[in-house]
Scaffold this active site. Sequence first.
Site, PDB file in Angstrom:
ATOM      1  N   ASP A 194       2.646 -10.846   0.750  1.00 33.82           N
ATOM      2  CA  ASP A 194       2.131  -9.236   0.497  1.00 33.82           C
ATOM      3  C   ASP A 194       2.916  -9.195  -1.132  1.00 33.82           C
ATOM      4  OD1 ASP A 194       2.213  -6.536   2.305  1.00 33.82           O
ATOM      5  OD2 ASP A 194       1.273  -6.824   0.526  1.00 33.82           O
TER       6      ASP A 194
HETATM    7  C1  GLC Z   1       0.397  -3.663  -0.119  1.00 34.76           C
HETATM    8  C2  GLC Z   1      -0.009  -3.676   1.034  1.00 34.76           C
HETATM    9  C3  GLC Z   1      -0.929  -4.828   1.639  1.00 34.76           C
HETATM   10  C4  GLC Z   1      -2.137  -4.843   0.574  1.00 34.76           C
HETATM   11  C5  GLC Z   1      -1.484  -5.363  -0.696  1.00 34.76           C
HETATM   12  C6  GLC Z   1      -2.477  -5.495  -1.754  1.00 34.76           C
HETATM   13  O1  GLC Z   1       1.505  -3.326  -0.731  1.00 34.76           O
HETATM   14  O2  GLC Z   1       1.156  -3.917   2.106  1.00 34.76           O
HETATM   15  O3  GLC Z   1      -1.587  -4.334   2.927  1.00 34.76           O
HETATM   16  O4  GLC Z   1      -3.079  -5.726   0.966  1.00 34.76           O
HETATM   17  O5  GLC Z   1      -0.404  -4.646  -1.012  1.00 34.76           O
HETATM   18  O6  GLC Z   1      -2.980  -4.411  -2.130  1.00 34.76           O
END
Ligand code: GLC
Length: 738
Positions: free
Chosen positions: A289
């Site tokens: 993430d």
């Molecule tokens: C965010 C989220 C995730 C998302 C990623 C990219 O913090 O936790 O669900 O896909 O970053 O935006």
Amino acid sequence: MNMSKVKEQEEFIENLLHKMTLEEKIGQLNQVSTSIVGGFDVSFEELIEMMTDGRISKSEFDRMMAKAEIDYHEEDIRKGNIGSFMLNNPEKANELQKIAVEESRLGIPMIFALDVIHGFQTIFPIPLAEACSFNDCCFEKTAVIASEEAYAHAVRWTFAPMLDIARDARWGRISESAGEDPYLCSRYARAKIRGFQGDGEIHTIAACAKHFAGYGACEAGRDYNTVSMAKSMFYNSYLPPFAAAVSEGADTVMAAFNDLNGIPCTMNSWLMKDVLRKRLGFDGLVVSDANAIKECISHGYAEDEADAAVKALNAGMEIDMGTSIFLTKLRDAVQNGDVKESAVNEAVRNILRVKARLGLFENPYISADEMRCFDRLPAEHLEAAQEAAEKSAVLLKNDFLPGTKRRLLPLAADTRISLVGALADMPEENFGAWSVAGDPSYCISLKQALEERKADFRYFPCCAPEGELNHEEAAQAASYGDVIVAILGETASQSGEASSRSFIGLSGHQQELLKLLQASGKPVVLLLQNGRPLALSWENENIPAILECWQLGTMMGPAVSRILFGEVNPSGKLSASFPRVTGQCPIYYNHPNTGRPGGKSKFTSRYLDTENGPLYPFGYGLSYTEFTYSDFEAEKTDSGVHLSVAVENAGNADGAETIQFYMQDVTASLVRPVRELRGYQKVFLKAGEKSRCEVCIPQKSLGFYDEDGKLRMEKGNFRFYAGGSSEAELQTELMFFD
Ligand code: GLC
């Protein structure tokens, strides 16, 4: 894909891997997004702060952003240092892809990625709402449309579906989930993977099962918080949707921010190797993430960035989203032996495999025609959005008008209405969280929809979810209409990521407004626009009609107005339980019984100040007609159990009903939930029509996983239930495995 094609693809990957230097391999593990490097006289962070604390307006912010200097990392692309890029700009994507393909040494194309969670330009209901439709075709269809629109913008990887089981409505990300039930979430998962990726050899876009895993069980419902759970709970409740996604062929998986039993998911080899690779047989790629590899230092699990790179890669992490730690630290880690090059090779293999499945090596660009094809959204996309919205709303309450045999809803076409609530004219709020590419120009608010149908109404904003209350307007609203329709709830930013709430009743002055309206003596219809279950005890006691409208997306206005006037009979069933008070969270229907489940004694598992049960249970939802159930039968078969039940539309309106089948393993070597959903079917019945619904539950579904993840199917008594919610009363039982 046939075996010879697979073999050919794997040979291609091996040959390419063989040509790659260590630096080029590491480059594939690096994912970036654009960075703002200037263009204004303050730093970008300060600019964000100025907008957040209101020193500048959103439009001033947008104006300044138009002048921003953006770094698209061209030089790094040329060096082969970037494998994937988060970007929503098809022209720029083609430009950057050209650098990767024509100017880097090996010409490996990048994957462009984005959060296409519940629609791209056309926004569909938030996932928590769409799950209430219990309509697998709808789940798949909205994903197909989203993937087509995303593809036309050069987006070939979406960070969806989010498959976290969510039992705690304080957690803002419950809005992005398909709710509390593993069986419903698993069917949702399969439909979304099919919809996003398509069923051809070349996948339209790569789907991403996230967040792996257990994120929804964050302690106290506070986002990013620690997660502890028994492994049997993990295997039986939190893993099934991911297992379904992987078995449906998901191309990618995203690790969750949280630690699971003390080890951050980002560096958890039990999760990524033992469970994902060995147990589930996953052969796609794993992405972290955002910033999560670096955050393992804050977790207190990695010493520094070099240590974080080693621990993440060795645990099975393959793409670093946004920190560049892999890019800057892995080369030394391999050279000093902390990381084997073979581990890097395995990560690169999985990444190249996903790129091959997307056809990027043969077709890395988006053509001008493809880019243009959704300059005007097709009518069928908007029709699909309206259909999904109409199927996702849930009728929670609908009393008789005092002294009559007529229920308050649906309203007669000529009803004089006071339309109350700022949300009635804030179309941008209809999208809910995670609608990064949504096109607000197509959004129709409830007020606009009522104007279009020439309803007899006057509009009184009165109060926004976090705003001041205009008492004068409230008084005018109370006196004008024969019926008061109040749309209250949450703004999009009150749910979603980093939006946990410690109190989940109506926020701000909304309940105060509702009390003023209710005191008028006029019938009040409460329309809820929210991204989580809310605690609505007072509302349920005092408001005669309550329709859960969630955040239904682009076509929310027309959908809600058609339900309000009875052109659509609401058919949604709750995908998550609604508590009476916040203090009951987490609350969910598939809970163990405890040794003191209830009764007259004080010494039972209960609260002193509220009932145990939810205000509205999982699977619950009313209709403008009524459905009756009878003649429930259960029969053992060689492969499991066959359940069937008769259902009748006993009312005077046509409508759809979701017939649900639950089981209970009454006595087992681990305590089991009092009920578990094991089948559902949505049927449309004309007024007076009868039908029979049947499901076959495979034997394996009667079992459960123990602490070692082993399936146990134990002799004993099993109860089965059938009906229109998780509190269905029709019951029968059978002995199994004797
Ligand atoms: C965010 C989220 C995730 C998302 C990623 C990219 O913090 O936790 O669900 O896909 O970053 O935006």
